[in-house]
Design a protein around this motif. Sequence first.
Motif, PDB file in Angstrom:
ATOM      1  N   PHE A 344       1.581  40.456  62.057  1.00 50.86           N
ATOM      2  CA  PHE A 344       1.722  40.928  63.439  1.00 50.86           C
ATOM      3  C   PHE A 344       0.885  42.180  63.673  1.00 50.86           C
ATOM      4  O   PHE A 344       0.091  42.256  64.622  1.00 50.86           O
ATOM      5  N   PHE A 345       1.033  43.166  62.804  1.00 51.05           N
ATOM      6  CA  PHE A 345       0.361  44.443  63.031  1.00 51.05           C
ATOM      7  C   PHE A 345      -1.138  44.392  62.732  1.00 51.05           C
ATOM      8  O   PHE A 345      -1.892  45.220  63.239  1.00 51.05           O
ATOM      9  N   SER A 346      -1.579  43.455  61.905  1.00 49.68           N
ATOM     10  CA  SER A 346      -3.017  43.334  61.686  1.00 49.68           C
ATOM     11  C   SER A 346      -3.729  42.915  62.970  1.00 49.68           C
ATOM     12  O   SER A 346      -4.889  43.277  63.203  1.00 49.68           O
ATOM     13  N   PHE A 347      -3.019  42.165  63.846  1.00 56.86           N
ATOM     14  CA  PHE A 347      -3.592  41.788  65.136  1.00 56.86           C
ATOM     15  C   PHE A 347      -3.445  42.905  66.168  1.00 56.86           C
ATOM     16  O   PHE A 347      -4.255  43.019  67.087  1.00 56.86           O
ATOM     17  N   GLN A 348      -2.393  43.718  66.044  1.00 55.25           N
ATOM     18  CA  GLN A 348      -2.141  44.773  67.013  1.00 55.25           C
ATOM     19  C   GLN A 348      -2.880  46.061  66.699  1.00 55.25           C
ATOM     20  O   GLN A 348      -3.063  46.913  67.572  1.00 55.25           O
ATOM     21  N   ALA A 349      -3.287  46.224  65.445  1.00 53.85           N
ATOM     22  CA  ALA A 349      -3.885  47.491  65.025  1.00 53.85           C
ATOM     23  C   ALA A 349      -5.148  47.827  65.811  1.00 53.85           C
ATOM     24  O   ALA A 349      -5.443  48.998  66.058  1.00 53.85           O
ATOM     25  N   GLY A 350      -5.907  46.803  66.207  1.00 55.24           N
ATOM     26  CA  GLY A 350      -7.122  47.044  66.965  1.00 55.24           C
ATOM     27  C   GLY A 350      -6.840  47.797  68.261  1.00 55.24           C
ATOM     28  O   GLY A 350      -7.590  48.697  68.647  1.00 55.24           O
ATOM     29  N   ARG A 351      -5.747  47.458  68.925  1.00 53.09           N
ATOM     30  CA  ARG A 351      -5.385  48.142  70.170  1.00 53.09           C
ATOM     31  C   ARG A 351      -4.979  49.583  69.897  1.00 53.09           C
ATOM     32  O   ARG A 351      -5.298  50.491  70.671  1.00 53.09           O
ATOM     33  N   ILE A 352      -4.252  49.776  68.794  1.00 51.22           N
ATOM     34  CA  ILE A 352      -3.825  51.140  68.452  1.00 51.22           C
ATOM     35  C   ILE A 352      -5.035  51.995  68.119  1.00 51.22           C
ATOM     36  O   ILE A 352      -5.134  53.154  68.541  1.00 51.22           O
ATOM     37  N   ALA A 402      -5.492  47.714  58.263  1.00 53.14           N
ATOM     38  CA  ALA A 402      -6.383  47.311  59.348  1.00 53.14           C
ATOM     39  C   ALA A 402      -7.203  48.499  59.833  1.00 53.14           C
ATOM     40  O   ALA A 402      -8.410  48.392  60.079  1.00 53.14           O
ATOM     41  N   ALA A 403      -6.563  49.664  59.971  1.00 52.90           N
ATOM     42  CA  ALA A 403      -7.279  50.865  60.409  1.00 52.90           C
ATOM     43  C   ALA A 403      -8.260  51.334  59.346  1.00 52.90           C
ATOM     44  O   ALA A 403      -9.352  51.824  59.666  1.00 52.90           O
TER      45      ALA A 403
END
Length: 487
Positions: A344-352, A402-403
Amino acid sequence: MKTNNSIEETLMVTVDPSTIEELQVDDTKRGLGFALLALSAAGLIVSLQQTVVIPLLPQLATQLHTNVAGVTWLFTGALLAGAVATPLLSRFGDMYGKKRMILLCMCTLIAGSIICAFANSLGTYIAGRSLQGISAAMIPLAIGLIRDLFPRERLTTAIGVVSGTIGVGGTVGMLITGLIANETTNPHPVFWLTAGLGVAATALIATTIKDVGVRHGGKPDYAGAILLATLLVCLLLAISEGPQWGWTSRSVVGLFGAATVLCVIWILVELKVSQPLVRLPLLVGAKSLSANLASAFLGFAMFGFISLMSNFVQTPHEKFGYGLSGSVLAVGLYGVPTAVLMTFFSFQAGRIVARIGAAYTLAIGAAFAGSASLWLAAFNTHGYDMVISNILQGTGFGIGYAALGTLAVQHVSMGESGIASGINALVRTAGGSIAGALTASILSAYTIAGTDFPTLHGYIISFTILGVGALIAAAIAVGHGLKYRGE
């Protein structure tokens, strides 16, 4: 009868040029989507092989008649091979093409898996696992290839997805191992599975990805690779065997001394050769140093946590007074929250990252990861303690890794993206190797009287050290963000 020219004229009249352009854009997006799928699948399998053996370590220690320090080399050996191979193959990727080197990585994974599938001795397993470990170079090669293939507006998300497969694959690997171990005590089917998955991923990469990007000439730095491998072996062997041989014994002191001397020689060689294995400015340069230090500490925390969790879950509480009395399958099931949250967070990290920057995003992830280990250091008597810890871990590593993939390459030119990502992966893997050796050393030092089995105190010390390591990564990331604010 119409001529070809009249047909073309008719098409130009009847078909809106904007429609043709939209079709071309859709085709490009579809191609990039398949490329990302192929790279993510390969990354998943590479990270899977790194941890697939961990739940089997207690069982293999008995079958191979060795102790904790000895059997841990099945994990540490793979990480060590990856640490050495990563900068070398990253350099080859810039020279001969990243796709070609990714395929080579997958071939070594397949070969190593087959060797382990036939192994019946510790030495053979270590040899096979070392071949498997070379495939770790695939992740930075994939990140470099993404920079070559993807438009700027999609880079962060694509890098985040591939980077996120590191933790997801690791957790899935332990779950698959558990399912197989639930049916048989023979570890060989696990390795046949990784070989088969490797073949499938190799075929997917070969058929969906174009090898693009600028090629650079030059000669490989084999001397640097040999020196790096030797100094890491000396260092890790001294750390892992210190409790058994004695920290002041000639062997251990000699190994530490050899590692120090080799490190100095390696630095001198890297400074002298025209095209070094590791470009020191990309290792310790102004913007690179903090990214690489954070990577080392985060890798230290992640790989150390995974190896400790497996043994702790399988420790029989009724016999030793601690542990969760779980099976190999239970190890994988406890890791399910980690896999879900990392995905989940690997896909959301880009937005963060787009909102607050890669450095601060990494700091948030590392803080969550640190809390995962510290939670188990303080609370470890119930199954829900392990679940809570894995929720924190999945959140932390999903965001942090991801970051980290973005932070490692955002300050370098496109031509250096492969080697910069490779160096970052090298220090991360080296950090994981040190974690494996260090925790094995601690558990070997704190054993229950009359046995080779670790005490609870040994685990508490180890989890605490890993938690502190992740928090150090968070502090480094915050410092990087403050120092290079706005850049």
